[in-house]
Design an enzyme around this catalytic site. Structure first.
Site, PDB file in Angstrom:
ATOM      1  CD  GLU A  15       2.408 -10.204  -0.508  1.00 39.65           C
ATOM      2  OE1 GLU A  15       2.205  -9.129  -1.085  1.00 39.65           O
ATOM      3  OE2 GLU A  15       1.664 -10.635   0.404  1.00 39.65           O
TER       4      GLU A  15
ATOM      5  CG  HIS B  29       0.465 -11.337  -4.022  1.00 38.41           C
ATOM      6  ND1 HIS B  29      -0.331 -12.243  -3.365  1.00 38.41           N
ATOM      7  CD2 HIS B  29       0.236 -10.150  -3.429  1.00 38.41           C
ATOM      8  CE1 HIS B  29      -1.024 -11.615  -2.434  1.00 38.41           C
ATOM      9  NE2 HIS B  29      -0.696 -10.339  -2.446  1.00 38.41           N
TER      10      HIS B  29
ATOM     11  CG  ASP C 296      -2.394  -8.328   5.151  1.00 43.21           C
ATOM     12  OD1 ASP C 296      -1.325  -8.208   4.536  1.00 43.21           O
ATOM     13  OD2 ASP C 296      -3.504  -8.005   4.680  1.00 43.21           O
TER      14      ASP C 296
ATOM     15  NE  ARG D 232      -3.862  -2.232   2.227  1.00 41.33           N
ATOM     16  CZ  ARG D 232      -3.620  -3.531   2.314  1.00 41.33           C
ATOM     17  NH1 ARG D 232      -2.399  -3.968   2.592  1.00 41.33           N
ATOM     18  NH2 ARG D 232      -4.585  -4.418   2.120  1.00 41.33           N
TER      19      ARG D 232
ATOM     20  CG  HIS E 220      -0.768  -5.618  -4.213  1.00 40.36           C
ATOM     21  ND1 HIS E 220       0.365  -5.505  -3.444  1.00 40.36           N
ATOM     22  CD2 HIS E 220      -1.513  -6.590  -3.598  1.00 40.36           C
ATOM     23  CE1 HIS E 220       0.313  -6.368  -2.436  1.00 40.36           C
ATOM     24  NE2 HIS E 220      -0.813  -7.029  -2.493  1.00 40.36           N
TER      25      HIS E 220
HETATM   26  C1  GLA Z   1      -1.367  -8.309   0.308  1.00 39.34           C
HETATM   27  C2  GLA Z   1      -2.024  -7.335   1.202  1.00 39.34           C
HETATM   28  C3  GLA Z   1      -3.278  -7.900   1.703  1.00 39.34           C
HETATM   29  C4  GLA Z   1      -4.192  -8.292   0.568  1.00 39.34           C
HETATM   30  C5  GLA Z   1      -3.464  -9.253  -0.320  1.00 39.34           C
HETATM   31  C6  GLA Z   1      -4.268  -9.571  -1.543  1.00 39.34           C
HETATM   32  O1  GLA Z   1      -0.728  -9.267   0.970  1.00 39.34           O
HETATM   33  O2  GLA Z   1      -1.209  -6.920   2.251  1.00 39.34           O
HETATM   34  O3  GLA Z   1      -3.915  -7.008   2.555  1.00 39.34           O
HETATM   35  O4  GLA Z   1      -4.542  -7.157  -0.155  1.00 39.34           O
HETATM   36  O5  GLA Z   1      -2.234  -8.742  -0.719  1.00 39.34           O
HETATM   37  O6  GLA Z   1      -5.550  -9.963  -1.262  1.00 39.34           O
END
Ligand code: GLA
Length: 391
Positions: free
Chosen positions: A356, A220, A291, A121, A146
């Site tokens: 990632e 990803h 996350d 983000r 993304h």
């Molecule tokens: C990343 C983001 C998540 C989500 C995934 C895709 O890992 O950090 O919050 O958006 O991608 O669903």
């Protein structure tokens, strides 16, 4: 040095189909290993359909000398399948995705894709660089995620086969034009995937630009080392990180680095993903589980072990090494049973996890974070290796 030879696919049917679908005789060529058969590395290229605007999509079928396979398509630079052995030598596909291009075109949470121009983000879709404020496409509430509405995961990349002494692969190239999704500068990006004979999926990223721009590319892939037989909560994860970057409710980093010690974010010792994922801890509430970006412990500028994952029922192990300073560990919290993937398997909650490798999210707005700015004359270069074994 070429180890194989171009050869024409012999079947008239295949020719007719390929010509119709791809509109070019060139694409009927198939790259074949010098000696096909057991123990030979191999690359085959087939059509994987076309995009709604008529661009042909190719699928690279890679096989290394020990029999591990990967399939990678030119749409989104997506790893469509990855077959790795378990402790009995049984091969299984350990990444989530779809059987055909249509699945990816319809709806995908970035299954297997290369994400860019900026992985994760950028707060409010804005950043200021050299005194100019840029406004990016926002696709995650008020934030940019993304790469925006049509990121690198939704474009068709140029391709060429890659033969190396220790593996086979594909080189994918994409020119992201000045202004695309709001970013400054023409960015020429290349991603080389190599399936090595050490059972590694090696990803080499490069980019150059003609105006200063943020760049943060990542892969990803959603892994499920059971072969997508059940959710990923029993996988045991080690993250080589003493700190992580906490986020606000919109998953934008606060800018601080916080010790994992004494929190459910501490994966320095291998721990089942599910052991603490629903703990009463504000950061986990924000993410709906894990996350977050972990700050990798780096002793040198070279490749660092970022993560090790062990799946006890199959014995499969995945190790992730990277030149990047961070890794986003995402536990598939947004998977909710509404997507049916390969072989009609329904991807339930937390059915795949992502590691990632990246610079930290929102770095263009966080002066304290390592810079993600690429300038003309400079070169973005980074490598991540996912290594598979079993015990
Ligand atoms: C990343 C983001 C998540 C989500 C995934 C895709 O890992 O950090 O919050 O958006 O991608 O669903």
């Amino acid at each position: 040095m070429l180890k194989g030879k171009w050869r024409w696919m012999g079947l008239a049917v295949a020719m007719a189909v390929t010509v119709t679908v791809l509109g070019s005789c060139d694409t009927m060529k198939q790259w074949a290993g010098a000696e096909k058969g057991e123990g030979a590395m191999d690359i085959d290229v087939t059509s994987f359909g076309q995009t709604p605007d008529g661009q042909g999509v190719r699928l690279y079928h890679l096989r290394n000398a020990s029999g591990m396979t990967a399939e990678i398509m030119t749409y989104g630079a997506i790893v469509v399948s990855l077959e790795a052995p378990d402790r009995d030598g049984q091969m299984d596909d350990i990444v989530l995705g779809y059987d055909d291009l249509a699945g990816y075109l319809k709806e995908t949470p970035y299954f297997g894709a290369i994400v860019g121009r900026y992985g994760n983000r950028i707060g409010k879709g804005k950043f200021t660089l050299d005194g100019v404020t840029y406004t990016l496409a926002t696709n995650n509430d008020e934030n940019h995620l993304h790469g925006g509405l049509k990121g690198f995961d939704k474009v068709v990349w140029d391709d060429e086969p890659v033969w190396r002494p220790d593996g086979v692969g594909v080189k994918l190239s994409y020119l992201s034009k000045d202004g695309e999704e709001g970013y400054p500068g023409n960015l020429q990006a290349t991603v080389v995937y190599v399936l090595t004979n050490k059972n590694e999926l090696r990803i080499e990223y490069e980019a150059t630009t003609d105006k200063a721009t943020p760049v943060n590319l990542t892969h990803h892939g959603y892994f499920n080392l059971t072969g997508a037989k059940r959710d990923i909560l029993g996988h045991e994860l080690m993250l080589n990180a003493d700190k992580f970057t906490p986020v606000d409710a919109g998953l934008i980093p606060t800018g601080h680095l916080v010790d994992v010690e004494g929190t459910p974010m501490d994966f320095r010792k291998s721990t089942p993903i599910g052991a603490r994922i629903d703990a009463d801890y504000e950061q986990l509430t924000f993410g709906g589980g894990y996350d977050h970006n972990w700050v990798l412990n780096k002793r040198s500028r070279g490749m660092t072990l970022a993560a090790r994952v062990y799946e006890p029922t199959t014995g499969r192990v995945m190790e992730v090494r990277t030149l990047e300073p961070g890794v986003q560990f995402y536990a598939g919290n947004f998977l909710d049973g509404t997507l049916a993937g390969k072989n009609n398997v329904v991807y339930q909650h937390r059915y795949g996890f992502c590691l990632e490798t990246q610079h930290y999210p929102d770095s263009p707005n966080k002066p304290g974070f390592p810079s993600t700015i690429l300038r003309p004359g400079g070169k973005y270069q980074t490598t991540t290796v996912y290594r598979f074994s079993a015990k």
